[in-house]
Write a protein that holds these residues in place. Structure first.
Motif, PDB file in Angstrom:
ATOM      1  N   UNK A   7       0.109  79.962  50.790  1.00  0.00           N
ATOM      2  CA  UNK A   7       1.318  80.526  50.194  1.00  0.00           C
ATOM      3  C   UNK A   7       2.518  80.147  51.055  1.00  0.00           C
ATOM      4  N   UNK A   8       2.370  80.265  52.367  1.00  0.00           N
ATOM      5  CA  UNK A   8       3.432  79.850  53.288  1.00  0.00           C
ATOM      6  C   UNK A   8       3.798  78.380  53.086  1.00  0.00           C
ATOM      7  N   UNK A   9       2.790  77.527  53.021  1.00  0.00           N
ATOM      8  CA  UNK A   9       3.053  76.092  52.913  1.00  0.00           C
ATOM      9  C   UNK A   9       3.715  75.737  51.578  1.00  0.00           C
ATOM     10  N   UNK A  10       3.266  76.372  50.501  1.00  0.00           N
ATOM     11  CA  UNK A  10       3.900  76.079  49.208  1.00  0.00           C
ATOM     12  C   UNK A  10       5.349  76.570  49.199  1.00  0.00           C
ATOM     13  N   UNK A  11       5.584  77.798  49.673  1.00  0.00           N
ATOM     14  CA  UNK A  11       6.949  78.320  49.705  1.00  0.00           C
ATOM     15  C   UNK A  11       7.834  77.470  50.615  1.00  0.00           C
ATOM     16  N   UNK A  71      -3.693  76.243  47.627  1.00  0.00           N
ATOM     17  CA  UNK A  71      -3.748  74.893  48.202  1.00  0.00           C
ATOM     18  C   UNK A  71      -3.532  73.799  47.165  1.00  0.00           C
ATOM     19  N   UNK A  72      -4.005  74.002  45.932  1.00  0.00           N
ATOM     20  CA  UNK A  72      -3.808  72.972  44.905  1.00  0.00           C
ATOM     21  C   UNK A  72      -2.319  72.770  44.634  1.00  0.00           C
ATOM     22  N   UNK A  73      -1.565  73.851  44.503  1.00  0.00           N
ATOM     23  CA  UNK A  73      -0.126  73.733  44.255  1.00  0.00           C
ATOM     24  C   UNK A  73       0.597  73.168  45.466  1.00  0.00           C
ATOM     25  N   UNK A  74       0.162  73.556  46.655  1.00  0.00           N
ATOM     26  CA  UNK A  74       0.795  73.008  47.862  1.00  0.00           C
ATOM     27  C   UNK A  74       0.584  71.504  47.973  1.00  0.00           C
ATOM     28  N   UNK A  75      -0.664  71.053  47.817  1.00  0.00           N
ATOM     29  CA  UNK A  75      -0.923  69.621  47.964  1.00  0.00           C
ATOM     30  C   UNK A  75      -0.270  68.818  46.846  1.00  0.00           C
ATOM     31  N   UNK A  80      -3.416  60.713  49.202  1.00  0.00           N
ATOM     32  CA  UNK A  80      -4.416  61.589  49.806  1.00  0.00           C
ATOM     33  C   UNK A  80      -4.153  63.057  49.491  1.00  0.00           C
ATOM     34  N   UNK A  81      -2.894  63.452  49.417  1.00  0.00           N
ATOM     35  CA  UNK A  81      -2.579  64.832  49.045  1.00  0.00           C
ATOM     36  C   UNK A  81      -3.043  65.132  47.624  1.00  0.00           C
ATOM     37  N   UNK A  82      -2.897  64.171  46.733  1.00  0.00           N
ATOM     38  CA  UNK A  82      -3.405  64.342  45.376  1.00  0.00           C
ATOM     39  C   UNK A  82      -4.921  64.519  45.379  1.00  0.00           C
ATOM     40  N   UNK A  83      -5.593  63.764  46.243  1.00  0.00           N
ATOM     41  CA  UNK A  83      -7.053  63.881  46.306  1.00  0.00           C
ATOM     42  C   UNK A  83      -7.464  65.251  46.825  1.00  0.00           C
ATOM     43  N   UNK A  84      -6.733  65.762  47.820  1.00  0.00           N
ATOM     44  CA  UNK A  84      -6.999  67.121  48.291  1.00  0.00           C
ATOM     45  C   UNK A  84      -6.766  68.142  47.176  1.00  0.00           C
ATOM     46  N   UNK A  85      -5.706  67.936  46.413  1.00  0.00           N
ATOM     47  CA  UNK A  85      -5.421  68.816  45.278  1.00  0.00           C
ATOM     48  C   UNK A  85      -6.605  68.826  44.309  1.00  0.00           C
ATOM     49  N   UNK A  86      -7.118  67.639  43.988  1.00  0.00           N
ATOM     50  CA  UNK A  86      -8.259  67.548  43.082  1.00  0.00           C
ATOM     51  C   UNK A  86      -9.492  68.234  43.624  1.00  0.00           C
TER      52      UNK A  86
END
Length: 553
Positions: free
Chosen positions: A121-125, A166-170, A181-187
């Protein structure tokens, strides 16, 4: 070589007089305080808040027993079917901490899931509005009644925001950094999340919608092909992580989708109206939950109160206005995505068309925790930035910052009362006190009786007798016995114990007729309407009869 010798001499000098200098700035102190505060709200009084279980907990613990007995399933069909992640998490908790097949075992895992959500939540905000907003969102979501209640109740509810965050953050970081790579983490988080709690099935739609929003904005110029291909790659990673559940979807589609179909369509009952009207009405009711009414389910909410305390609700609605205006001025896809992700993440609640009374549901809408507390943090972070820009004197800055901190303190106090006083008391009054019944049976089994000769006389709409066994430490036994079956125990020579509903006159009369030597006592707990009768039958032999706790005056 010279540098090596100098390094060795410096190390030798330090060893002769070791000193460690640690410098912690204001940001480090604030972060440490936020972590300590949120750990308290997630884990303090975890054993007693909430104190009792409901039937859903019995189903979950029986599934955990299946795991511990060697069943390695991906989908558990008990109780209309459940994904497996919580059961393996609970089995691991028991293996590591030895907490047993208990309510606490379930709560430790879900409270941990709720807390692990907060860094994301911190990272997305932070992606949306900077690190001040990130830290404030971390605190607001950490102290809040809504996330704390769904994390403490020991059911699968926090597994939804756990993977949404984490999905929204990545996704946000992947688009900002143009990072495959961030997209892959999201997936990966999407695929893993689908093994947790069924509302997470809406997450692929939310992520795809986010990418589409970006592609429709000017900042996507020259990036559209790459972003589309990376979204496809993320989908493939999610599919790989989801593969075990795909087999379930192929072999047992009715069980996998039964729960959703009973809410969306007419698998269980006819729709109570026009589908479009129901959808629009449900959407309106769902969006009102933050400041008006969060639904009627006492297990995971305080019925008919707002999902947010009044401080956070005011900040949230102000944040919605700020981000909407900011989007009009800047046309940032992330601002629009943050706003529109809220109703999308609430779709599992909104789509309860067959049972509109179940909407809003704080558990099915819990994915919205991520953008909601992000928006609530933005006005407070903006106020702090404004203070530092407008005021140069330390006294003025301290006064304004103190006013902002006072808002946070008020929110902390409000949410503490909501979680640890109002919700805890409501749960204690609403759930049957199977824990106290279990303790009576445990005491009986440890003295002159046994688990095999303890019973709960079944009564309509009363306690789940499986929960009594779980609390007693005998989770594989269902202690129910119906009044007509009491006569089958007449030949038992060991001491026997019977727990009855005070209104069960038929059961009591039967017991007195079959076991005239029994002793009746009345267990009266502090909660009104939760008393029960104890009928103790002495052993037929040299053993001293066990008479229970005795009658209560």
């Amino acid at each position: 070589e010279i540098q090596l010798r100098a390094g060795l001499r410096q190390a030798a000098r330090w060893l002769r007089s070791p000193r460690v200098h640690i410098h912690v700035g204001a940001w480090g102190v604030a972060a440490a305080g936020a972590i300590a505060l949120t750990l308290f709200f997630r884990f303090a009084y975890l054993r007693s808040v909430p104190i009792e279980m409901v039937s859903d907990h019995a189903e979950k613990l029986l599934d955990v027993l299946d795991v511990e007995s060697g069943l390695t399933a991906i989908f558990f069909p008990r109780n209309t079917g459940r994904e497996a992640l919580q059961f393996y998490l609970a089995a691991a908790t028991n293996a590591l901490l030895g907490t047993g097949i208990t309510f606490l075992t379930l709560k430790i895992g879900t409270a941990l899931a709720g807390w692990v959500t907060l860094p994301f939540v911190y990272l997305f905000a932070k992606e949306v509005a900077g690190r001040k907003a990130g830290l404030i969102a971390f605190v607001l979501a950490g102290i809040a009644y809504w996330p704390n209640v769904i994390s403490r109740v020991g059911l699968r509810f926090p597994l939804y925001p756990l993977f949404v965050a984490p999905a929204m953050y990545f996704l946000a970081r992947g688009i900002r950094r143009r990072s495959r790579n961030d997209f892959l983490w999201c997936g990966l988080f999407i695929g893993l999340g689908l093994h947790g709690y069924s509302p997470t099935r809406v997450l692929p739609l939310v992520i795809a919608f986010g990418v589409l929003l970006f592609l429709l904005h000017r900042e996507a110029r020259g990036q559209r092909l790459a972003m589309t291909s990376w979204l496809v790659a993320a989908g493939l990673i999610a599919l790989i992580a989801l593969t075990p559940l795909l087999r379930v979807a192929i072999e047992m589609p009715d069980q996998l989708f039964l729960r959703a179909l009973t809410r969306i369509g007419e698998a269980e009952r006819e729709l109570p109206g026009d589908p479009l009207v129901l959808f629009l009405s449900n959407t309106w009711n769902a969006l009102r939950m933050f400041g008006w009414d969060n639904g009627e389910v006492w297990v995971n909410s305080i019925p008919h109160r707002p999902a947010l305390d009044w401080v956070t609700a005011a900040l949230f609605h102000l944040g919605v206005v700020i981000v909407a205006v900011r989007y009009v001025r800047r046309r940032s896809w992330l601002d629009l995505f943050t706003l529109l992700s809220i109703p999308l993440l609430m779709l599992p609640s909104i789509m309860a068309l067959a049972f509109p009374a179940e909407n809003p549901a704080t558990n099915r809408a819990s994915g919205a925790i991520v953008p909601v507390y992000t928006l609530a943090a933005i006005p407070l972070a903006g106020l702090l930035d404004w203070i530092w820009r407008q005021w140069s004197s330390r006294l003025a800055r301290a006064a304004w910052a103190g006013a902002a901190a006072a808002l946070l303190v008020v929110a902390i106090g409000l949410n503490y009362r909501l979680v640890f006083v109002e919700y805890a008391g409501l749960f204690r009054r609403s759930a049957w006190n199977t824990g106290q019944m279990g303790e009576v049976i445990r005491s009986f089994a440890a003295s002159t009786g046994s688990y095999q000769t303890a019973h709960v006389v079944a009564f309509p709409y009363w306690v789940d007798t499986r929960l009594v066994g779980i609390h007693a430490g005998d989770p594989l036994r269902d202690y129910a016995i119906w009044p007509p079956d009491l006569s089958t125990l007449e030949g038992e020579r060991r001491a026997q114990l019977f727990i009855l509903n005070p209104q069960d006159q038929e059961g009591l009369d039967t017991l007195k007729q079959v076991f005239p030597s029994g002793t009746l006592s009345h267990f009266i707990p502090p909660e009104e309407g939760h008393d029960f009768l104890i009928y103790a039958v002495p052993a037929r032999g040299p053993d001293e009869a066990w008479r229970g706790p005795g009658p209560v005056p």
